[in-house]
Design a protein around this motif. Structure first.
Motif, short mmCIF file in Angstrom:
data_model
loop_
_atom_site.label_atom_id
_atom_site.label_comp_id
_atom_site.label_asym_id
_atom_site.label_seq_id
_atom_site.Cartn_x
_atom_site.Cartn_y
_atom_site.Cartn_z
N LEU A 196 -5.36 2.20 3.77
CA LEU A 196 -4.34 3.69 5.18
C LEU A 196 -4.39 4.76 5.35
CD1 LEU A 196 -1.36 1.45 4.74
CD2 LEU A 196 -3.64 0.95 6.05
N VAL A 197 -5.72 5.12 3.95
CA VAL A 197 -5.60 6.54 3.41
C VAL A 197 -6.78 7.83 4.22
CG1 VAL A 197 -4.90 7.98 1.88
CG2 VAL A 197 -3.58 6.74 1.88
N PRO A 198 -6.89 8.26 5.09
CA PRO A 198 -8.58 8.40 5.48
C PRO A 198 -8.48 9.20 4.70
CG PRO A 198 -6.33 8.51 7.11
CD PRO A 198 -6.25 8.30 5.78
N GLY A 199 -9.93 8.75 4.43
CA GLY A 199 -11.09 9.59 3.53
C GLY A 199 -10.97 8.88 2.18
N ILE A 200 -10.32 7.79 1.33
CA ILE A 200 -10.07 7.23 0.42
C ILE A 200 -10.59 5.51 0.49
CG2 ILE A 200 -8.90 9.74 -0.92
CD1 ILE A 200 -6.66 8.09 -1.19
N ASN A 201 -10.56 5.69 1.80
CA ASN A 201 -10.16 3.79 2.01
C ASN A 201 -11.29 3.17 1.31
OD1 ASN A 201 -11.24 4.55 3.65
ND2 ASN A 201 -10.02 4.47 5.81
N ILE A 202 -12.45 3.69 1.72
CA ILE A 202 -14.12 3.27 0.93
C ILE A 202 -14.29 3.42 -0.57
CG2 ILE A 202 -16.73 2.62 1.60
CD1 ILE A 202 -16.08 3.34 4.60
N ALA A 203 -13.36 4.91 -0.50
CA ALA A 203 -13.85 5.10 -2.07
C ALA A 203 -13.23 4.29 -2.62
CB ALA A 203 -13.76 6.88 -1.99
N ALA A 204 -11.73 4.13 -2.31
CA ALA A 204 -10.95 2.85 -3.16
C ALA A 204 -10.72 2.06 -3.54
CB ALA A 204 -9.48 3.14 -2.36
N PHE A 205 -12.54 1.25 -2.58
CA PHE A 205 -12.20 0.19 -2.50
C PHE A 205 -13.21 -0.06 -4.05
CE2 PHE A 205 -16.27 -3.10 -2.19
CZ PHE A 205 -15.06 -4.51 -2.03
N PHE A 206 -14.51 0.58 -3.60
CA PHE A 206 -15.64 0.88 -4.93
C PHE A 206 -14.26 1.20 -5.61
CE2 PHE A 206 -18.14 0.82 -0.77
CZ PHE A 206 -19.39 -0.17 -1.53
N LEU A 207 -14.49 2.18 -6.59
CA LEU A 207 -13.35 2.47 -7.64
C LEU A 207 -13.13 1.75 -8.10
CD1 LEU A 207 -13.10 6.53 -6.80
CD2 LEU A 207 -14.92 5.54 -8.01
N VAL A 208 -12.73 1.02 -7.41
CA VAL A 208 -11.03 -0.13 -8.16
C VAL A 208 -11.89 -1.37 -8.59
CG1 VAL A 208 -9.57 -1.44 -7.78
CG2 VAL A 208 -8.89 1.01 -7.15
N ASN A 209 -12.43 -1.53 -7.73
CA ASN A 209 -13.40 -2.79 -7.82
C ASN A 209 -14.51 -3.10 -8.71
OD1 ASN A 209 -12.33 -5.51 -7.01
ND2 ASN A 209 -12.63 -3.84 -4.45
N GLY A 210 -15.38 -1.64 -8.85
CA GLY A 210 -16.24 -1.45 -9.98
C GLY A 210 -16.14 -0.85 -10.51
N TYR A 211 -14.60 -0.29 -11.39
CA TYR A 211 -13.65 -0.11 -12.73
C TYR A 211 -13.18 -1.52 -13.63
CZ TYR A 211 -10.36 0.38 -16.40
OH TYR A 211 -9.53 0.70 -17.50
N LEU A 212 -12.73 -2.38 -12.79
CA LEU A 212 -11.63 -3.65 -12.96
C LEU A 212 -13.31 -4.74 -13.53
CD1 LEU A 212 -9.10 -3.70 -10.49
CD2 LEU A 212 -9.25 -2.99 -13.01
N LEU A 213 -13.72 -5.36 -11.77
CA LEU A 213 -15.44 -6.19 -12.18
C LEU A 213 -16.01 -5.76 -13.54
CD1 LEU A 213 -15.49 -6.65 -8.41
CD2 LEU A 213 -14.64 -8.15 -10.42
#
Length: 237
Positions: free
Chosen positions: A147-164
């Protein structure tokens, strides 16, 4: 090293030796996601539709259009929510099928090395549930950031990149060492594993291909663990 591990894992997806595991992993993943789709749709009907029905009678004559628009928006919303469930569902699949995938890869690509040990069934189930919980919570956090413009796509990749990256690597490493040693090994190579996780997150973001994430990610981390272990052993002490 990361690109080579990804290439070898991609080759494993189409290998005849992996076909049985592929069909089992893909079938169960599709079954779980289908169940989630109907479950989310039922939840929407129970909780959201009564609210919409109470709202629409108070609107002008063109409110029927509002109902149609609301239904379309609801369908898009359900699809987006389901997309966020793909990561935790595929994470749960990893614990169930990683040993099968690893055995195929180790037998075919590393025949001269001692094979790893499959996790006991209960430990595998516990790891899968823990993996599901961690990745699920991470993606819930990512959903808020969407819901936060500018970091939404980056959040998906950073969160899943780290956890996965973290969870799949530890799964692969635990075939050869204790969970504590697997965590220490992952910590020593955290940057490499994070970037490998970003490749998994990119794979996860491609529709239809993301259904193969358990196979691709598990295979990639089996190869990456082998490469890291070989490099560690080759260093002079």
């Amino acid at each position: 090293m990361i690109i080579e591990a990804a290439r070898l894992s991609g080759r494993n997806l189409v290998s005849p030796a992996s076909r049985s595991v592929l069909f089992k992993s893909l079938g169960l993943t599709v079954l779980l996601l289908t169940g989630l789709w109907f479950g989310l749709g039922e939840a929407f009907s129970v909780f959201a539709m009564p609210w919409l029905e109470n709202l629409l009678p108070g609107l002008p004559d063109w409110a029927g259009w509002a109902g149609t628009v609301a239904a379309i928006i609801a369908g898009i919303g359900l699809a987006l929510v389901l997309a966020l469930f793909v990561a935790p569902v595929t994470a749960a699949m990893a614990g169930l099928f990683l040993d099968d995938i690893a055995e195929v890869i180790e037998t075919r690509d590393y025949p001269e090395e001692t094979p790893g040990r499959a996790m006991p069934l209960m430990q595998s189930i516990r790891q899968s549930l823990g993996f599901l919980l961690v990745v699920g919570l991470g993606n819930l956090f990512a959903l808020v950031l969407l819901l936060v413009p500018g970091i939404n796509i980056a959040a998906f990749f950073l969160v899943n990149g780290y956890l996965l990256g973290r969870e799949y690597f530890e799964f692969a490493a635990m075939r050869f060492m204790s969970p504590a040693d697997a965590k220490r090994l992952r910590s020593r190579h955290s940057t490499t594993i994070f970037f490998a996780g970003l490749i998994i997150a990119a794979f996860l973001s491609v529709p239809l291909f993301n259904l193969l994430t358990p196979m691709f990610a598990a295979g990639m981390m089996v190869h990456l663990h082998k490469m890291i272990a070989a490099r560690t052993q080759a260093r002079p002490h």
